[in-house]
Design an enzyme around this catalytic site. Structure first.
Site, PDB file in Angstrom:
ATOM      1  CB  SER A 127      -0.862  -0.016   1.266  1.00 32.96           C
ATOM      2  OG  SER A 127      -1.403   1.248   1.509  1.00 32.96           O
ATOM      3  CE1 TYR A 152      -4.191  -2.451   5.590  1.00 36.45           C
ATOM      4  CE2 TYR A 152      -3.512  -0.145   5.444  1.00 36.45           C
ATOM      5  CZ  TYR A 152      -3.874  -1.331   4.828  1.00 36.45           C
ATOM      6  OH  TYR A 152      -3.896  -1.405   3.460  1.00 36.45           O
ATOM      7  CE  LYS A 156      -1.831  -4.325   3.404  1.00 37.37           C
ATOM      8  NZ  LYS A 156      -2.165  -5.633   2.812  1.00 37.37           N
ATOM      9  CG  LEU A 203     -13.856  10.435  -0.955  1.00 38.97           C
ATOM     10  CD1 LEU A 203     -14.673  11.291   0.015  1.00 38.97           C
ATOM     11  CD2 LEU A 203     -12.733  11.264  -1.598  1.00 38.97           C
TER      12      LEU A 203
HETATM   13  N1  UDP Z   1     -12.359  11.535   3.082  1.00 38.87           N
HETATM   14  C1  UDP Z   1     -13.340  12.465   3.351  1.00 38.87           C
HETATM   15  N2  UDP Z   1     -14.539  12.023   3.829  1.00 38.87           N
HETATM   16  C2  UDP Z   1     -14.802  10.706   4.042  1.00 38.87           C
HETATM   17  C3  UDP Z   1     -13.792   9.750   3.760  1.00 38.87           C
HETATM   18  C4  UDP Z   1     -12.589  10.205   3.283  1.00 38.87           C
HETATM   19  O1  UDP Z   1     -13.136  13.674   3.160  1.00 38.87           O
HETATM   20  O2  UDP Z   1     -15.909  10.378   4.496  1.00 38.87           O
HETATM   21  C5  UDP Z   1     -11.065  11.979   2.545  1.00 38.87           C
HETATM   22  C6  UDP Z   1      -9.867  11.630   3.414  1.00 38.87           C
HETATM   23  O3  UDP Z   1      -9.637  12.655   4.350  1.00 38.87           O
HETATM   24  C7  UDP Z   1      -8.749  11.514   2.376  1.00 38.87           C
HETATM   25  C8  UDP Z   1      -9.462  11.034   1.123  1.00 38.87           C
HETATM   26  O4  UDP Z   1     -10.848  11.308   1.316  1.00 38.87           O
HETATM   27  O5  UDP Z   1      -8.220  12.787   2.106  1.00 38.87           O
HETATM   28  C9  UDP Z   1      -9.296   9.554   0.867  1.00 38.87           C
HETATM   29  O6  UDP Z   1      -9.639   8.866   2.043  1.00 38.87           O
HETATM   30  P1  UDP Z   1      -9.806   7.274   2.064  1.00 38.87           P
HETATM   31  O7  UDP Z   1     -10.193   6.891   3.460  1.00 38.87           O
HETATM   32  O8  UDP Z   1     -10.700   6.834   0.966  1.00 38.87           O
HETATM   33  O9  UDP Z   1      -8.347   6.721   1.712  1.00 38.87           O
HETATM   34  P2  UDP Z   1      -6.916   6.987   2.410  1.00 38.87           P
HETATM   35  O10 UDP Z   1      -6.161   7.857   1.456  1.00 38.87           O
HETATM   36  O11 UDP Z   1      -7.146   7.623   3.739  1.00 38.87           O
HETATM   37  O12 UDP Z   1      -6.336   5.629   2.489  1.00 38.87           O
END
Ligand code: UDP
Length: 342
Positions: A127, A152, A156, A203
């Protein structure tokens, strides 16, 4: 040994199921091992509908070495893709032992059995989290890893190191670690996709569930980051593009093209996308309006990370092909399909 045989652990899961579809399309014979800890048998039906092939399926936990041994005894394959792992960052902080036990034990069982049964090739799901808050962007495979900020993420990093050491000590084994950026979307058939349990952490599933009315409102975690629009930047990679990367990695090992016993590749698009851009892209692609608000930053989020994909482009001959809006259309089509079935 059956060079076309591939064992896919976690093959009923989100990335696993899409990879199985691509492997079958490329002529591989797949054996899936999954314990449905974070997946559902419906993905196996989806795979069968898409490919017209029902891959062999064994319900087993990779932490159960004797159950896994049965699989190595009964089926012939030269390669393994190891997806089976827990992946919720927050839960790993609350329950670290659960994560270390599951993610490391299952991985060790797989690699030890590969050695014992002379199955030479493994692709490991790593990752972009290994890069942490990188100082220089985009990150290349030579960008130093940062100390993990969650158990987590640590599993990895540790599994990458274990893999490197084990293949270096055994000249029969070869390993490729693929460092995924942010996988999103679903198969264009809408027959397989991501099935988050409970409230999604990621997200895109949060967006699609909000659009479907399952969640009231998307919170955008922070608009005061030092980025052009103030929200975080990520590299969102289409799930089918990501799945194809596994096929080319397996091809490379099966065809003996690699001089190295251990290789690492970034698997992303190479383009940063902000949370606001992603939300707007989703609205445009699907012609709808999303209910969202700006909320506080989420603890542990890095400001920005995206991939330099030169190595994967040049060595694997792989690059991301699907554009963001097409991917976001598949994410919505999948969500609609899931709701229809319920
Ligand atoms: N994010 C957000 N709202 C949500 C979930 C995620 O604004 O409900 C933002 C989070 O802060 C990050 C991006 O979306 O900037 C991607 O988050 P995700 O959890 O999908 O993946 P990560 O990069 O954290 O592994």
């Amino acid at each position: 040994m059956n060079k076309k045989g591939v064992l896919v652990t976690g093959g009923a899961g989100y990335i696993g199921s899409h990879t199985v579809v691509e492997l079958i399309g490329a002529g591989y014979e797949v054996v899936i091992v999954d314990n449905f800890s974070n997946s559902d048998a419906s993905s196996l039906d989806g795979i069968a509908k898409i490919t017209g092939t029902k891959p062999i399926f064994v319900e087993a936990d990779c932490c159960d070495k004797e159950a896994l041994r049965e699989v190595f005894e009964h089926y012939d394959f030269s390669s393994v893709i190891h997806f089976a792992a827990y992946k919720a960052v927050g839960e790993s902080v609350a329950e670290p032992a659960k994560y270390y036990r599951n993610n490391l034990l299952s991985f060790l069982n797989v690699v030890e059995l590969m050695k014992e049964y002379h199955r030479p090739n493994i692709v490991f799901s790593s990752s972009a989290t290994v890069y942490g808050d990188a100082e220089v962007l985009p990150v290349t495979e030579l960008t130093p890893r940062k100390p993990a900020t969650s158990p987590y993420g640590n599993t990895k990093q540790m599994a990458e190191d274990i893999l490197r050491d084990i293949v270096s000590a055994n000249n029969e084994l070869r390993g490729i670690a693929l460092r995924y950026f942010n996988p999103i979307g679903a198969h264009p058939s809408a027959l397989i996709g991501e099935l988050p349990r409970g409230v999604p952490n990621n997200l895109v599933p949060y967006i699609t569930q909000t659009a479907a009315g399952v969640r009231e409102c998307l919170s955008i975690f922070g608009d005061d980051y030092p980025t052009p629009d103030g929200s975080c930047l990520r590299d969102y990679i289409d799930i089918v593009d990501l799945a194809r990367a596994h096929v080319v990695a397996i091809n490379r090992m099966v065809e003996g093209k690699s001089e190295e016993c251990y290789e690492v590749f970034n698997i992303g698009t190479g383009s940063p996308v902000s949370v606001f851009e992603l939300v707007q892209g989703f609205e445009r692609a699907n012609n709808l309006k999303l209910n969202y608000k700006v909320a506080a930053r989420r603890a542990g989020d890095v400001t920005a990370v995206w991939a330099d994909t030169t190595r994967a482009n040049e060595i694997l001959g792989w690059c991301a092909e699907r554009n963001l809006e097409d991917t976001l259309r598949t994410a919505w089509a999948w969500e609609c399909n899931v709701r229809k079935e319920k």
